[in-house]
Design a protein around this motif. Structure first.
Motif, PDB file in Angstrom:
ATOM      1  N   PHE A   1       0.835  -1.206   0.000  1.00 34.12           N
ATOM      2  CA  PHE A   1       0.000   0.000   0.000  1.00 34.12           C
ATOM      3  C   PHE A   1       0.867   1.252   0.000  1.00 34.12           C
ATOM      4  O   PHE A   1       0.577   2.218  -0.720  1.00 34.12           O
ATOM      5  CB  PHE A   1      -0.945  -0.004   1.207  1.00 34.12           C
ATOM      6  CG  PHE A   1      -1.832   1.206   1.249  1.00 34.12           C
ATOM      7  CD1 PHE A   1      -2.899   1.326   0.378  1.00 34.12           C
ATOM      8  CD2 PHE A   1      -1.579   2.243   2.138  1.00 34.12           C
ATOM      9  CE1 PHE A   1      -3.715   2.458   0.389  1.00 34.12           C
ATOM     10  CE2 PHE A   1      -2.382   3.369   2.162  1.00 34.12           C
ATOM     11  CZ  PHE A   1      -3.450   3.474   1.280  1.00 34.12           C
TER      12      PHE A   1
ATOM     13  N   ILE B   1      -5.813  -4.307  -9.084  1.00 34.90           N
ATOM     14  CA  ILE B   1      -6.007  -3.534  -7.854  1.00 34.90           C
ATOM     15  C   ILE B   1      -5.130  -2.282  -7.883  1.00 34.90           C
ATOM     16  O   ILE B   1      -5.578  -1.189  -7.537  1.00 34.90           O
ATOM     17  CB  ILE B   1      -5.693  -4.386  -6.609  1.00 34.90           C
ATOM     18  CG1 ILE B   1      -6.743  -5.482  -6.480  1.00 34.90           C
ATOM     19  CG2 ILE B   1      -5.647  -3.532  -5.346  1.00 34.90           C
ATOM     20  CD1 ILE B   1      -6.483  -6.474  -5.379  1.00 34.90           C
TER      21      ILE B   1
ATOM     22  N   VAL C   1     -12.038   3.014  -2.863  1.00 34.59           N
ATOM     23  CA  VAL C   1     -12.292   2.257  -1.639  1.00 34.59           C
ATOM     24  C   VAL C   1     -12.841   0.866  -1.979  1.00 34.59           C
ATOM     25  O   VAL C   1     -12.412  -0.136  -1.416  1.00 34.59           O
ATOM     26  CB  VAL C   1     -13.247   3.022  -0.690  1.00 34.59           C
ATOM     27  CG1 VAL C   1     -13.738   2.143   0.435  1.00 34.59           C
ATOM     28  CG2 VAL C   1     -12.571   4.273  -0.149  1.00 34.59           C
ATOM     29  N   LEU C   2     -13.780   0.808  -2.912  1.00 37.00           N
ATOM     30  CA  LEU C   2     -14.351  -0.475  -3.310  1.00 37.00           C
ATOM     31  C   LEU C   2     -13.303  -1.399  -3.916  1.00 37.00           C
ATOM     32  O   LEU C   2     -13.251  -2.594  -3.594  1.00 37.00           O
ATOM     33  CB  LEU C   2     -15.505  -0.285  -4.293  1.00 37.00           C
ATOM     34  CG  LEU C   2     -16.777   0.342  -3.713  1.00 37.00           C
ATOM     35  CD1 LEU C   2     -17.771   0.652  -4.836  1.00 37.00           C
ATOM     36  CD2 LEU C   2     -17.385  -0.549  -2.668  1.00 37.00           C
TER      37      LEU C   2
ATOM     38  N   ALA D   1     -10.023  -1.256  -3.428  1.00 41.26           N
ATOM     39  CA  ALA D   1      -9.040  -1.597  -2.396  1.00 41.26           C
ATOM     40  C   ALA D   1      -9.546  -2.688  -1.461  1.00 41.26           C
ATOM     41  O   ALA D   1      -8.768  -3.488  -0.963  1.00 41.26           O
ATOM     42  CB  ALA D   1      -8.667  -0.341  -1.593  1.00 41.26           C
ATOM     43  N   ARG D   2     -10.845  -2.730  -1.248  1.00 48.59           N
ATOM     44  CA  ARG D   2     -11.420  -3.711  -0.328  1.00 48.59           C
ATOM     45  C   ARG D   2     -11.707  -5.055  -1.000  1.00 48.59           C
ATOM     46  O   ARG D   2     -12.057  -6.020  -0.332  1.00 48.59           O
ATOM     47  CB  ARG D   2     -12.695  -3.170   0.283  1.00 48.59           C
ATOM     48  CG  ARG D   2     -12.400  -1.923   1.147  1.00 48.59           C
ATOM     49  CD  ARG D   2     -13.609  -1.447   1.821  1.00 48.59           C
ATOM     50  NE  ARG D   2     -13.886  -2.433   2.889  1.00 48.59           N
ATOM     51  CZ  ARG D   2     -14.889  -2.352   3.729  1.00 48.59           C
ATOM     52  NH1 ARG D   2     -15.710  -1.337   3.618  1.00 48.59           N
ATOM     53  NH2 ARG D   2     -15.078  -3.253   4.639  1.00 48.59           N
ATOM     54  N   SER D   3     -11.537  -5.108  -2.324  1.00 52.76           N
ATOM     55  CA  SER D   3     -11.857  -6.352  -3.033  1.00 52.76           C
ATOM     56  C   SER D   3     -10.754  -7.397  -2.889  1.00 52.76           C
ATOM     57  O   SER D   3      -9.653  -7.130  -2.564  1.00 52.76           O
ATOM     58  CB  SER D   3     -12.102  -6.070  -4.506  1.00 52.76           C
ATOM     59  OG  SER D   3     -10.944  -5.619  -5.137  1.00 52.76           O
TER      60      SER D   3
END
Length: 123
Positions: A6, A78, A118-119, A121-123
């Protein structure tokens, strides 16, 4: 995504955003120009030795190395969408640094970008 991955992605994105902002600052100093054969050398030299533009190119070079390191750790599906964070950073910095307008429509678009990042990154 690991904290190192990250951090690499965020660093690459911020360096890329900084490069764009520095290039814009450099073109503001150089002013409007058209490339013609007759002014290729003078304009090219003016651009090549403009400190903001040199800084922007340096940021691009470092961001490329950082980005390659990030891609070695994170799937491109990503990592690549994370580049959109740069749009958000650039919009706000350009508003304060260059006086560019941040109207409601732009802010709404920025909101969609943030939600999308955000979506992803959370996948």
């Amino acid at each position: 995504m690991t904290p190192i991955a990250f951090l690499l992605i965020l660093t690459g994105v911020l360096l890329n955003a900084a490069a764009q902002l520095l290039l814009k600052a450099g073109t503001n100093v150089v002013g409007h120009f058209d490339f013609h054969l007759s002014n290729l050398i003078p304009v090219g030299m003016k651009i090549a030795f403009q400190p903001f533009i040199m800084g922007g190119m340096a940021c691009y070079a470092v961001s490329l190395v950082v980005w390659i390191m990030a891609l070695s750790r994170v799937p491109v599906s990503i990592a690549y969408p994370m580049l959109s964070i740069g749009y958000v950073v650039n919009a706000f910095v350009a508003h304060y640094w260059f006086g560019e307008a941040l109207v409601a429509q732009k802010l709404l678009g920025i909101g969609f970008i943030v939600v999308g990042v955000v979506l992803v990154a959370r996948s």
